[in-house]
Design a protein around this motif. Structure first.
Motif, PDB file in Angstrom:
ATOM      1  N   TYR A  23       0.822  -1.201   0.000  1.00 47.51           N
ATOM      2  CA  TYR A  23       0.000   0.000   0.000  1.00 47.51           C
ATOM      3  C   TYR A  23       0.866   1.265   0.000  1.00 47.51           C
ATOM      4  N   VAL A  24       1.877   1.310   0.856  1.00 50.05           N
ATOM      5  CA  VAL A  24       2.742   2.488   0.937  1.00 50.05           C
ATOM      6  C   VAL A  24       3.458   2.716  -0.400  1.00 50.05           C
ATOM      7  N   ARG A  25       3.959   1.652  -1.023  1.00 47.70           N
ATOM      8  CA  ARG A  25       4.615   1.799  -2.339  1.00 47.70           C
ATOM      9  C   ARG A  25       3.640   2.355  -3.374  1.00 47.70           C
ATOM     10  N   ALA A  26       2.401   1.864  -3.379  1.00 45.94           N
ATOM     11  CA  ALA A  26       1.401   2.346  -4.329  1.00 45.94           C
ATOM     12  C   ALA A  26       1.098   3.824  -4.092  1.00 45.94           C
ATOM     13  N   ALA A  27       0.977   4.218  -2.839  1.00 41.11           N
ATOM     14  CA  ALA A  27       0.683   5.616  -2.517  1.00 41.11           C
ATOM     15  C   ALA A  27       1.840   6.529  -2.930  1.00 41.11           C
ATOM     16  N   ILE A  28       3.062   6.115  -2.639  1.00 41.06           N
ATOM     17  CA  ILE A  28       4.227   6.921  -3.008  1.00 41.06           C
ATOM     18  C   ILE A  28       4.338   7.024  -4.519  1.00 41.06           C
ATOM     19  N   THR A  29       4.135   5.916  -5.215  1.00 38.81           N
ATOM     20  CA  THR A  29       4.176   5.916  -6.681  1.00 38.81           C
ATOM     21  C   THR A  29       3.127   6.877  -7.252  1.00 38.81           C
ATOM     22  N   ALA A  30       1.990   6.992  -6.575  1.00 35.42           N
ATOM     23  CA  ALA A  30       0.911   7.876  -7.025  1.00 35.42           C
ATOM     24  C   ALA A  30       1.152   9.338  -6.624  1.00 35.42           C
ATOM     25  N   SER A  67      -4.844   7.116   5.604  1.00 38.89           N
ATOM     26  CA  SER A  67      -4.969   8.173   4.615  1.00 38.89           C
ATOM     27  C   SER A  67      -3.758   8.072   3.670  1.00 38.89           C
ATOM     28  N   PRO A  68      -3.912   8.288   2.406  1.00 38.86           N
ATOM     29  CA  PRO A  68      -4.974   8.950   1.672  1.00 38.86           C
ATOM     30  C   PRO A  68      -6.028   8.010   1.099  1.00 38.86           C
ATOM     31  N   GLY A  69      -6.135   6.794   1.557  1.00 39.86           N
ATOM     32  CA  GLY A  69      -7.134   5.866   1.025  1.00 39.86           C
ATOM     33  C   GLY A  69      -6.609   5.099  -0.172  1.00 39.86           C
ATOM     34  N   ILE A  70      -7.525   4.591  -0.988  1.00 35.50           N
ATOM     35  CA  ILE A  70      -7.116   3.730  -2.099  1.00 35.50           C
ATOM     36  C   ILE A  70      -7.335   4.342  -3.470  1.00 35.50           C
ATOM     37  N   TRP A  71      -7.941   5.517  -3.545  1.00 37.49           N
ATOM     38  CA  TRP A  71      -8.212   6.121  -4.851  1.00 37.49           C
ATOM     39  C   TRP A  71      -7.051   7.020  -5.270  1.00 37.49           C
ATOM     40  N   PHE A  72      -6.338   6.571  -6.320  1.00 42.87           N
ATOM     41  CA  PHE A  72      -5.226   7.355  -6.857  1.00 42.87           C
ATOM     42  C   PHE A  72      -5.477   7.739  -8.307  1.00 42.87           C
ATOM     43  N   GLY A  73      -6.742   7.702  -8.729  1.00 40.34           N
ATOM     44  CA  GLY A  73      -7.093   8.153 -10.063  1.00 40.34           C
ATOM     45  C   GLY A  73      -7.305   7.070 -11.091  1.00 40.34           C
ATOM     46  N   ASP A  74      -7.085   5.817 -10.731  1.00 37.56           N
ATOM     47  CA  ASP A  74      -7.223   4.714 -11.676  1.00 37.56           C
ATOM     48  C   ASP A  74      -8.111   3.642 -11.052  1.00 37.56           C
ATOM     49  N   ALA A  75      -9.261   3.353 -11.685  1.00 39.57           N
ATOM     50  CA  ALA A  75     -10.231   2.412 -11.119  1.00 39.57           C
ATOM     51  C   ALA A  75      -9.659   1.006 -10.955  1.00 39.57           C
ATOM     52  N   ALA A  76      -8.928   0.515 -11.948  1.00 39.56           N
ATOM     53  CA  ALA A  76      -8.372  -0.843 -11.863  1.00 39.56           C
ATOM     54  C   ALA A  76      -7.344  -0.934 -10.740  1.00 39.56           C
ATOM     55  N   GLN A  77      -6.493   0.071 -10.628  1.00 38.29           N
ATOM     56  CA  GLN A  77      -5.494   0.079  -9.558  1.00 38.29           C
ATOM     57  C   GLN A  77      -6.179   0.147  -8.194  1.00 38.29           C
ATOM     58  N   LEU A  81      -5.941  -2.520  -5.184  1.00 41.77           N
ATOM     59  CA  LEU A  81      -5.502  -2.088  -3.861  1.00 41.77           C
ATOM     60  C   LEU A  81      -6.558  -2.409  -2.803  1.00 41.77           C
ATOM     61  N   ALA A  82      -7.838  -2.252  -3.153  1.00 40.01           N
ATOM     62  CA  ALA A  82      -8.920  -2.626  -2.238  1.00 40.01           C
ATOM     63  C   ALA A  82      -8.860  -4.113  -1.917  1.00 40.01           C
ATOM     64  N   ARG A  83      -8.662  -4.938  -2.953  1.00 46.07           N
ATOM     65  CA  ARG A  83      -8.536  -6.386  -2.718  1.00 46.07           C
ATOM     66  C   ARG A  83      -7.352  -6.671  -1.798  1.00 46.07           C
ATOM     67  N   HIS A  84      -6.240  -6.010  -2.061  1.00 46.39           N
ATOM     68  CA  HIS A  84      -5.035  -6.236  -1.250  1.00 46.39           C
ATOM     69  C   HIS A  84      -5.286  -5.905   0.222  1.00 46.39           C
ATOM     70  N   VAL A  85      -5.820  -4.705   0.509  1.00 42.22           N
ATOM     71  CA  VAL A  85      -5.999  -4.335   1.912  1.00 42.22           C
ATOM     72  C   VAL A  85      -7.091  -5.170   2.578  1.00 42.22           C
ATOM     73  N   ASN A  86      -8.138  -5.531   1.839  1.00 42.77           N
ATOM     74  CA  ASN A  86      -9.164  -6.402   2.413  1.00 42.77           C
ATOM     75  C   ASN A  86      -8.618  -7.794   2.691  1.00 42.77           C
ATOM     76  N   ASP A  87      -7.797  -8.323   1.782  1.00 41.82           N
ATOM     77  CA  ASP A  87      -7.174  -9.629   2.018  1.00 41.82           C
ATOM     78  C   ASP A  87      -6.263  -9.576   3.236  1.00 41.82           C
ATOM     79  N   GLU A  88      -5.513  -8.494   3.374  1.00 34.18           N
ATOM     80  CA  GLU A  88      -4.631  -8.347   4.538  1.00 34.18           C
ATOM     81  C   GLU A  88      -5.452  -8.268   5.820  1.00 34.18           C
TER      82      GLU A  88
END
Length: 121
Positions: A23-30, A67-77, A81-88
């Protein structure tokens, strides 16, 4: 700790955040160098969280993603990310069943990634 001792403590933390490295990598990348309100991404792991709970007499903890949640502007991403955090969250609940009824609560809505049968919401 026995289940009876756990139940006797009784405190419920209804506002706790968890993070995963993914999640942190995805947020930083975004473009989110840090979460809202603090100047660095904190580290988080379930063992430390359980120790925090024990030291503060917390029996259950309701976890949600930071924060900042899972919406980084791309629905598929965001869906991935929602699946990942829910699985975790589900893995944490399965591993720690005494806290599971509250720990599994993680609500993520992807309004732009789904179509509601009654129109937009």
């Amino acid at each position: 700790m026995t289940a009876e001792a756990e139940e006797a403590r009784g405190l419920i933390d209804v506002h706790s955040h968890f993070l995963t490295d993914h999640y942190v990598r995805a947020a930083i990348t975004a473009g989110h160098e840090w979460p809202d309100g603090i100047d660095a991404w904190p580290s988080w792991d379930v063992t430390s969280h359980l120790k925090l709970m024990d030291s503060n007499a917390i029996a259950h903890s309701v976890l949600s993603i930071s924060s900042p949640g899972i919406w980084f502007g791309d629905a598929a991403q965001s869906a991935e990310l929602a699946r990942h955090v829910n699985d975790e969250a589900a893995s944490i609940a399965a591993a720690y069943p005494c806290q599971s009824q509250s720990r599994t609560l993680l609500l993520l809505r992807l309004a732009s990634a789904t179509r509601h049968p009654c129109g937009p919401h």
